[in-house]
Design a protein around this motif. Sequence first.
Motif, PDB file in Angstrom:
ATOM      1  N   ASP A 232      60.847 -10.099  44.746  1.00 48.57           N
ATOM      2  CA  ASP A 232      60.150 -10.854  43.708  1.00 48.57           C
ATOM      3  C   ASP A 232      60.724 -12.261  43.630  1.00 48.57           C
ATOM      4  O   ASP A 232      61.893 -12.436  43.247  1.00 48.57           O
ATOM      5  CB  ASP A 232      60.305 -10.149  42.368  1.00 48.57           C
ATOM      6  N   THR A 254      53.421 -14.464  37.180  1.00 48.50           N
ATOM      7  CA  THR A 254      53.545 -13.758  38.445  1.00 48.50           C
ATOM      8  C   THR A 254      52.202 -13.184  38.868  1.00 48.50           C
ATOM      9  O   THR A 254      51.313 -12.958  38.040  1.00 48.50           O
ATOM     10  CB  THR A 254      54.561 -12.603  38.354  1.00 48.50           C
ATOM     11  N   SER A 255      52.076 -12.936  40.148  1.00 48.74           N
ATOM     12  CA  SER A 255      50.901 -12.236  40.675  1.00 48.74           C
ATOM     13  C   SER A 255      51.342 -11.469  41.906  1.00 48.74           C
ATOM     14  O   SER A 255      52.348 -11.799  42.538  1.00 48.74           O
ATOM     15  CB  SER A 255      49.778 -13.216  41.032  1.00 48.74           C
ATOM     16  N   SER A 256      50.603 -10.439  42.246  1.00 45.42           N
ATOM     17  CA  SER A 256      50.932  -9.650  43.426  1.00 45.42           C
ATOM     18  C   SER A 256      49.662  -9.047  43.999  1.00 45.42           C
ATOM     19  O   SER A 256      48.672  -8.838  43.292  1.00 45.42           O
ATOM     20  CB  SER A 256      51.938  -8.538  43.088  1.00 45.42           C
ATOM     21  N   THR A 257      49.693  -8.805  45.302  1.00 40.65           N
ATOM     22  CA  THR A 257      48.601  -8.108  45.985  1.00 40.65           C
ATOM     23  C   THR A 257      49.210  -7.007  46.821  1.00 40.65           C
ATOM     24  O   THR A 257      50.325  -7.131  47.329  1.00 40.65           O
ATOM     25  CB  THR A 257      47.792  -9.060  46.881  1.00 40.65           C
ATOM     26  N   GLU A 258      48.477  -5.917  46.994  1.00 43.59           N
ATOM     27  CA  GLU A 258      48.982  -4.763  47.735  1.00 43.59           C
ATOM     28  C   GLU A 258      47.957  -4.307  48.767  1.00 43.59           C
ATOM     29  O   GLU A 258      47.713  -3.128  48.929  1.00 43.59           O
ATOM     30  CB  GLU A 258      49.312  -3.611  46.772  1.00 43.59           C
ATOM     31  N   GLN A 263      51.969  -9.036  48.910  1.00 43.54           N
ATOM     32  CA  GLN A 263      52.470 -10.378  48.594  1.00 43.54           C
ATOM     33  C   GLN A 263      52.859 -10.453  47.125  1.00 43.54           C
ATOM     34  O   GLN A 263      52.215  -9.845  46.268  1.00 43.54           O
ATOM     35  CB  GLN A 263      51.400 -11.434  48.892  1.00 43.54           C
ATOM     36  N   ARG A 264      53.904 -11.216  46.855  1.00 47.54           N
ATOM     37  CA  ARG A 264      54.287 -11.524  45.484  1.00 47.54           C
ATOM     38  C   ARG A 264      54.452 -13.029  45.348  1.00 47.54           C
ATOM     39  O   ARG A 264      54.963 -13.692  46.249  1.00 47.54           O
ATOM     40  CB  ARG A 264      55.585 -10.798  45.102  1.00 47.54           C
ATOM     41  N   GLU A 265      54.028 -13.529  44.192  1.00 45.36           N
ATOM     42  CA  GLU A 265      54.068 -14.971  43.963  1.00 45.36           C
ATOM     43  C   GLU A 265      54.559 -15.239  42.544  1.00 45.36           C
ATOM     44  O   GLU A 265      54.230 -14.507  41.612  1.00 45.36           O
ATOM     45  CB  GLU A 265      52.678 -15.582  44.159  1.00 45.36           C
ATOM     46  N   CYS A 266      55.350 -16.284  42.414  1.00 46.49           N
ATOM     47  CA  CYS A 266      55.818 -16.713  41.099  1.00 46.49           C
ATOM     48  C   CYS A 266      55.468 -18.182  40.933  1.00 46.49           C
ATOM     49  O   CYS A 266      55.638 -18.976  41.862  1.00 46.49           O
ATOM     50  CB  CYS A 266      57.323 -16.517  40.981  1.00 46.49           C
ATOM     51  N   SER A 283      55.850 -17.987  47.083  1.00 44.77           N
ATOM     52  CA  SER A 283      55.241 -16.712  47.462  1.00 44.77           C
ATOM     53  C   SER A 283      55.974 -16.104  48.639  1.00 44.77           C
ATOM     54  O   SER A 283      56.545 -16.812  49.477  1.00 44.77           O
ATOM     55  CB  SER A 283      53.757 -16.880  47.799  1.00 44.77           C
ATOM     56  N   SER A 285      55.288 -12.898  51.542  1.00 45.86           N
ATOM     57  CA  SER A 285      54.415 -11.877  52.122  1.00 45.86           C
ATOM     58  C   SER A 285      55.239 -11.016  53.063  1.00 45.86           C
ATOM     59  O   SER A 285      56.033 -11.546  53.860  1.00 45.86           O
ATOM     60  CB  SER A 285      53.253 -12.511  52.886  1.00 45.86           C
TER      61      SER A 285
END
Length: 389
Positions: A232, A254-258, A263-266, A283, A285
């Motif tokens: 993170d 924050t955001s995330s994709t699975e 990917q996680r992004e702050c 971010s 990945s």
Amino acid sequence: MNARNRVILGLAAVGACLAVALGVGAAILLERDPTIDDTDLALPTVADLYPAGTAEPFTALERCGLSEASLNKLVPDRETQKAYAPDLSCAYRSAYDGSGRKGSLSVALDDHEGSVHDALLSFDVVTELDTLATSKDVWQKVSGLGDEAAVSYDADFGEAKLNVRVGTVTTEVRYAVYRYKDLDRKSLGKKQAVAGAIAAGAEVVAAIGGEADAPAVRTSDGPAAPLLPLLDPCTIVDRTTLRAAGFDMPSKSTSSTEFDVPQRECQWLLLTGTPDDRTLSVSMSAYPDQKRRGGAERARRQFSELHDSGRKTSTTFHALRGPGEQAMAYYYWSDSDKAEAWGEVVFVLRNLLVRIRCSGSTNGKPFTEADVLNRAYAVAEVMAAALPK
């Protein structure tokens, strides 16, 4: 600039940079260290040698880069065949004049109009290394040749097919070797056909500036280094780091994709109600392994696409010595009614791709290249230091 100031400058990057943010931001209070001199770009730049090859060198190559000696060996008593694209393809076949060893060889190059994305797609469509193979061809990876290469063998025709990518250029080599006795033709088999295709491919690749270092068919990929976990960025670039740089960051977004690539992004955002709005986006990945392509290889391929795009479209571009295994930085400046400037540092470490994108302005004037990239690079160092080795 002394070491202390470089460290302070690196920490200040977090709050000073502006990144295009897709989430909800948090207001920050900016306090810049007056002792920092950030007028000079301070990046560990290196000569940009990746990706190798452009559309220019091979268009005028005689015999598609193949030597007379190689052609005499691979295609005895050769006749030149009509090529469909004379500048980018060649075809040769042994004259039929009785018994003996014969060969046929063709080479076709495609510059994909200078697009790494299109070259990657073309390589994948042909070799099916990004999917479970659906055709009868079984492609094997070839090491030591270009940015990536694979070969297959068609037993029905006794022909080896080699596909190689060098930057924006893909090369297809087809080679068959056989022996005539009277009117009876017999293929000399897979081993000789594959060896001939790779030998020819190595000469062509070297001629267009790619790597040709003892190429050989891989019998296996060998033990791969363990995949690195997805972390993170909000935890790595934490409030303590920001506060130490003179920033107060009470909250973050924050955001995330699975999906296929987690990917996680702050993100952080400064909205001042003036032209001096600033944001930061970090971010990460994590590319998982596929059946026929490892996560580290997938991350490097994505880096090559970003590299190609950044080099072509940015105002300035820099290949970097680090952090990570490959790294780059680029700066965009637009002289529009509302001048905008932003920069990004990208690096890859094993299967992880990390991007730090930031922008901002001071007193209504867009950040300079040094303002943006010095700070982004310092954040990249913080990220890299937190990753497992």
